[in-house]
Design a protein around this motif. Structure first.
Motif, PDB file in Angstrom:
ATOM      1  N   VAL A  51       0.874  -1.170   0.000  1.00 27.18           N
ATOM      2  CA  VAL A  51       0.000   0.000   0.000  1.00 27.18           C
ATOM      3  C   VAL A  51       0.915   1.224   0.000  1.00 27.18           C
ATOM      4  CG1 VAL A  51      -1.593   1.399   1.392  1.00 27.18           C
ATOM      5  CG2 VAL A  51      -2.002  -1.049   1.129  1.00 27.18           C
ATOM      6  N   ALA A  52       0.634   2.185  -0.884  1.00 28.62           N
ATOM      7  CA  ALA A  52       1.405   3.430  -0.924  1.00 28.62           C
ATOM      8  C   ALA A  52       0.579   4.550  -0.291  1.00 28.62           C
ATOM      9  CB  ALA A  52       1.759   3.785  -2.360  1.00 28.62           C
ATOM     10  N   ILE A  53       1.279   5.471   0.361  1.00 30.14           N
ATOM     11  CA  ILE A  53       0.600   6.592   1.012  1.00 30.14           C
ATOM     12  C   ILE A  53       1.228   7.886   0.520  1.00 30.14           C
ATOM     13  CG2 ILE A  53      -0.091   7.586   3.230  1.00 30.14           C
ATOM     14  CD1 ILE A  53       0.338   4.742   4.399  1.00 30.14           C
ATOM     15  N   GLU A  54       0.406   8.741  -0.062  1.00 32.37           N
ATOM     16  CA  GLU A  54       0.865   9.961  -0.732  1.00 32.37           C
ATOM     17  C   GLU A  54       0.028  11.165  -0.303  1.00 32.37           C
ATOM     18  OE1 GLU A  54       2.732  11.592  -2.634  1.00 32.37           O
ATOM     19  OE2 GLU A  54       4.185  10.172  -3.397  1.00 32.37           O
ATOM     20  N   ASP A  55       0.459  12.359  -0.728  1.00 38.65           N
ATOM     21  CA  ASP A  55      -0.344  13.542  -0.407  1.00 38.65           C
ATOM     22  C   ASP A  55      -0.589  14.445  -1.608  1.00 38.65           C
ATOM     23  OD1 ASP A  55       2.436  14.553  -0.435  1.00 38.65           O
ATOM     24  OD2 ASP A  55       1.447  16.431   0.128  1.00 38.65           O
ATOM     25  N   ALA A  62      -0.877  15.227  -6.131  1.00 38.00           N
ATOM     26  CA  ALA A  62      -1.202  14.664  -7.448  1.00 38.00           C
ATOM     27  C   ALA A  62       0.056  14.143  -8.137  1.00 38.00           C
ATOM     28  CB  ALA A  62      -1.877  15.722  -8.315  1.00 38.00           C
ATOM     29  N   ASN A  63       1.177  14.859  -7.987  1.00 37.84           N
ATOM     30  CA  ASN A  63       2.433  14.369  -8.580  1.00 37.84           C
ATOM     31  C   ASN A  63       2.824  13.024  -7.994  1.00 37.84           C
ATOM     32  OD1 ASN A  63       3.170  16.248 -10.542  1.00 37.84           O
ATOM     33  ND2 ASN A  63       4.034  17.649  -9.031  1.00 37.84           N
ATOM     34  N   GLY A  64       2.649  12.886  -6.665  1.00 35.43           N
ATOM     35  CA  GLY A  64       2.976  11.621  -6.001  1.00 35.43           C
ATOM     36  C   GLY A  64       2.047  10.501  -6.441  1.00 35.43           C
ATOM     37  N   VAL A  65       0.774  10.835  -6.608  1.00 37.30           N
ATOM     38  CA  VAL A  65      -0.217   9.838  -7.040  1.00 37.30           C
ATOM     39  C   VAL A  65       0.110   9.354  -8.457  1.00 37.30           C
ATOM     40  CG1 VAL A  65      -2.621   9.673  -7.823  1.00 37.30           C
ATOM     41  CG2 VAL A  65      -2.100  10.529  -5.537  1.00 37.30           C
ATOM     42  N   ARG A  66       0.485  10.277  -9.329  1.00 32.34           N
ATOM     43  CA  ARG A  66       0.854   9.870 -10.700  1.00 32.34           C
ATOM     44  C   ARG A  66       2.058   8.937 -10.672  1.00 32.34           C
ATOM     45  NH1 ARG A  66       1.658  15.005 -14.280  1.00 32.34           N
ATOM     46  NH2 ARG A  66       2.430  13.447 -15.763  1.00 32.34           N
ATOM     47  N   ALA A  67       3.001   9.256  -9.792  1.00 31.25           N
ATOM     48  CA  ALA A  67       4.209   8.419  -9.683  1.00 31.25           C
ATOM     49  C   ALA A  67       3.856   7.021  -9.173  1.00 31.25           C
ATOM     50  CB  ALA A  67       5.218   9.089  -8.751  1.00 31.25           C
ATOM     51  N   ALA A  68       3.030   6.965  -8.134  1.00 24.95           N
ATOM     52  CA  ALA A  68       2.671   5.661  -7.544  1.00 24.95           C
ATOM     53  C   ALA A  68       1.858   4.831  -8.534  1.00 24.95           C
ATOM     54  CB  ALA A  68       1.881   5.888  -6.254  1.00 24.95           C
ATOM     55  N   LEU A  69       0.879   5.466  -9.177  1.00 24.51           N
ATOM     56  CA  LEU A  69       0.063   4.721 -10.147  1.00 24.51           C
ATOM     57  C   LEU A  69       0.918   4.276 -11.333  1.00 24.51           C
ATOM     58  CD1 LEU A  69      -3.293   6.759 -10.124  1.00 24.51           C
ATOM     59  CD2 LEU A  69      -2.842   4.525  -9.065  1.00 24.51           C
ATOM     60  N   GLY A  70       1.897   5.106 -11.688  1.00 19.19           N
ATOM     61  CA  GLY A  70       2.820   4.754 -12.777  1.00 19.19           C
ATOM     62  C   GLY A  70       3.640   3.521 -12.436  1.00 19.19           C
ATOM     63  N   ALA A  71       3.855   3.298 -11.133  1.00 19.19           N
ATOM     64  CA  ALA A  71       4.592   2.105 -10.685  1.00 19.19           C
ATOM     65  C   ALA A  71       3.625   0.961 -10.401  1.00 19.19           C
ATOM     66  CB  ALA A  71       5.410   2.438  -9.441  1.00 19.19           C
ATOM     67  N   ASN A  72       2.357   1.167 -10.776  1.00 16.13           N
ATOM     68  CA  ASN A  72       1.312   0.157 -10.617  1.00 16.13           C
ATOM     69  C   ASN A  72       0.928  -0.092  -9.158  1.00 16.13           C
ATOM     70  OD1 ASN A  72      -0.554  -1.244 -12.043  1.00 16.13           O
ATOM     71  ND2 ASN A  72       0.614  -3.154 -12.105  1.00 16.13           N
ATOM     72  N   LEU A  73       1.182   0.895  -8.299  1.00 15.86           N
ATOM     73  CA  LEU A  73       0.761   0.800  -6.890  1.00 15.86           C
ATOM     74  C   LEU A  73      -0.684   1.288  -6.808  1.00 15.86           C
ATOM     75  CD1 LEU A  73       4.099   2.116  -5.464  1.00 15.86           C
ATOM     76  CD2 LEU A  73       2.987   0.029  -4.619  1.00 15.86           C
ATOM     77  N   ARG A  74      -1.598   0.354  -7.001  1.00 13.15           N
ATOM     78  CA  ARG A  74      -3.010   0.742  -7.105  1.00 13.15           C
ATOM     79  C   ARG A  74      -3.701   0.846  -5.752  1.00 13.15           C
ATOM     80  NH1 ARG A  74      -6.172  -2.704  -9.792  1.00 13.15           N
ATOM     81  NH2 ARG A  74      -4.684  -4.432  -9.803  1.00 13.15           N
ATOM     82  N   LEU A  94      -3.721   2.690  -3.000  1.00 14.34           N
ATOM     83  CA  LEU A  94      -3.101   3.994  -2.782  1.00 14.34           C
ATOM     84  C   LEU A  94      -3.990   4.843  -1.883  1.00 14.34           C
ATOM     85  CD1 LEU A  94      -0.907   5.999  -3.593  1.00 14.34           C
ATOM     86  CD2 LEU A  94      -2.115   6.383  -5.723  1.00 14.34           C
ATOM     87  N   LEU A  95      -3.422   5.244  -0.754  1.00 11.76           N
ATOM     88  CA  LEU A  95      -4.137   6.125   0.174  1.00 11.76           C
ATOM     89  C   LEU A  95      -3.558   7.524   0.043  1.00 11.76           C
ATOM     90  CD1 LEU A  95      -5.895   6.702   2.786  1.00 11.76           C
ATOM     91  CD2 LEU A  95      -3.836   6.124   4.077  1.00 11.76           C
ATOM     92  N   ALA A 142      -7.481   5.086  -4.566  1.00 15.33           N
ATOM     93  CA  ALA A 142      -8.422   4.199  -3.890  1.00 15.33           C
ATOM     94  C   ALA A 142      -9.118   4.913  -2.729  1.00 15.33           C
ATOM     95  CB  ALA A 142      -7.690   2.965  -3.391  1.00 15.33           C
ATOM     96  N   LEU A 143      -8.402   5.744  -1.996  1.00 23.05           N
ATOM     97  CA  LEU A 143      -8.984   6.377  -0.804  1.00 23.05           C
ATOM     98  C   LEU A 143      -8.292   7.712  -0.539  1.00 23.05           C
ATOM     99  CD1 LEU A 143     -10.854   6.085   1.710  1.00 23.05           C
ATOM    100  CD2 LEU A 143      -8.992   4.850   2.835  1.00 23.05           C
TER     101      LEU A 143
END
Ligand code: XBP
Ligand code: MG
Length: 262
Positions: free
Chosen positions: A180-184, A186-198, A200-201, A217-218
């Motif tokens: 599970v990835a935890i971000e704050d 939009a840039n971080g979310v794009r990076a996590a989703l780009g690494a297929n970390l779906r 995602l909180l 996801a949340l």
């Protein structure tokens, strides 16, 4: 079905709300010290956060606000020198205890550790900033709780590129489906989703209230606040809530078999 093995945390805005009262004043102190009359106000800094990485952010500022500086033959050294001083000021600020961890962060880290869930960091900031933040805001042992601290220039491209999350996964030796990835942001979310970390909180921070978090996801205000639905026993986001989030994304029949689970 994959089971949850690790949590991967962003740092700035996620572990601590560092930008407005930490990185921003540190940049300004470095400018002042260099005899530059640049003032990164709270509002301007919000615009500059479009670009991740301190050196990259200074260059972005020069490009758009101070183009004459781009002509300097020593541009790269000039920017690196400013950034080095900025880092020194930022570390001083951290050591003064000015920046606390966000509510619920230490609780979740303790809970994950007790449950044998591995911990990692994936951030664009300078590595020393991460360890000093963890030590000063959390305690001297905290950096050691993280098996992987993936930070700064260790990868060629910073967020929103997925590189730093891919690097953290590689170092953990885990597929994205085990995390599970935890971000704050939009840039971080794009990076996590780009690494297929779906799984995602998002815990929204001072500068990211208006960011676009579609595909996440949340999204919550913080780990410490009550959330309906997925939240755990105390009403806040705890490990059980993250496990539920993970199951929601990779539930039975939706992911490949977990090689580590018989
Ligand atoms: C946030 C950033 C960083 C910091 C400044 O990183 O973009 O650039 O603002 O740090 P994250 P440096 O949210 O990924 O933790 O000046 O050390 O680059
Ligand atoms: Mg962040």
């Amino acid at each position: 079905m994959y089971s949850l093995k690790a949590l991967i945390f962003d740092v700035d805005g996620t572990l601590a709300d560092t930008e407005r009262d930490g990185h921003r004043p540190a940049f300004n102190l470095a400018f002042l010290e260099a005899g530059l009359d640049w003032d990164w106000t709270v509002e301007l800094y919000g615009e500059l956060l479009a670009v991740t990485g301190g050196k990259e952010r200074i260059l972005y500022y020069l490009r758009h606000w101070r183009p004459a500086f781009l002509e300097r033959p020593d541009l790269a050294d000039f920017v690196a020198g400013l950034h080095q001083r900025k880092t020194a000021h930022y570390l001083d600020l951290l050591r003064s205890g000015a920046i606390p961890l966000r509510p619920g962060v230490l609780r979740l880290l303790e809970e994950a550790r007790a449950a044998g869930i591995r911990l990692a960091v994936a951030t664009t900031t300078t590595p020393e900033n991460v360890t000093t933040l963890l030590e000063c805001a959390g305690g001297p042992d905290l950096p050691g709780w993280f098996e992987v601290i993936a930070a700064g220039d260790i990868v060629p491209a910073k967020k929103p590129a997925p590189d730093i999350f891919c690097y953290a996964l590689e170092q953990l030796g885990l597929p994205p489906e085990a995390c599970v990835a935890i971000e704050d942001s939009a840039n971080g979310v794009r990076a996590a989703l780009g690494a297929n970390l779906r799984a995602l909180l998002v815990t929204v921070s001072t500068y990211t209230q208006d960011d676009d978090f579609s595909g996440c996801a949340l999204v919550v205000a913080s780990l410490g606040e009550p959330v309906a639905g997925l939240a755990g026993e105390g009403g806040h986001i705890d490990l059980a809530a993250l496990e539920a989030l993970h199951r929601q994304i990779y539930g039975a029949g939706r992911g490949p078999a977990d090689p580590a689970t018989p």
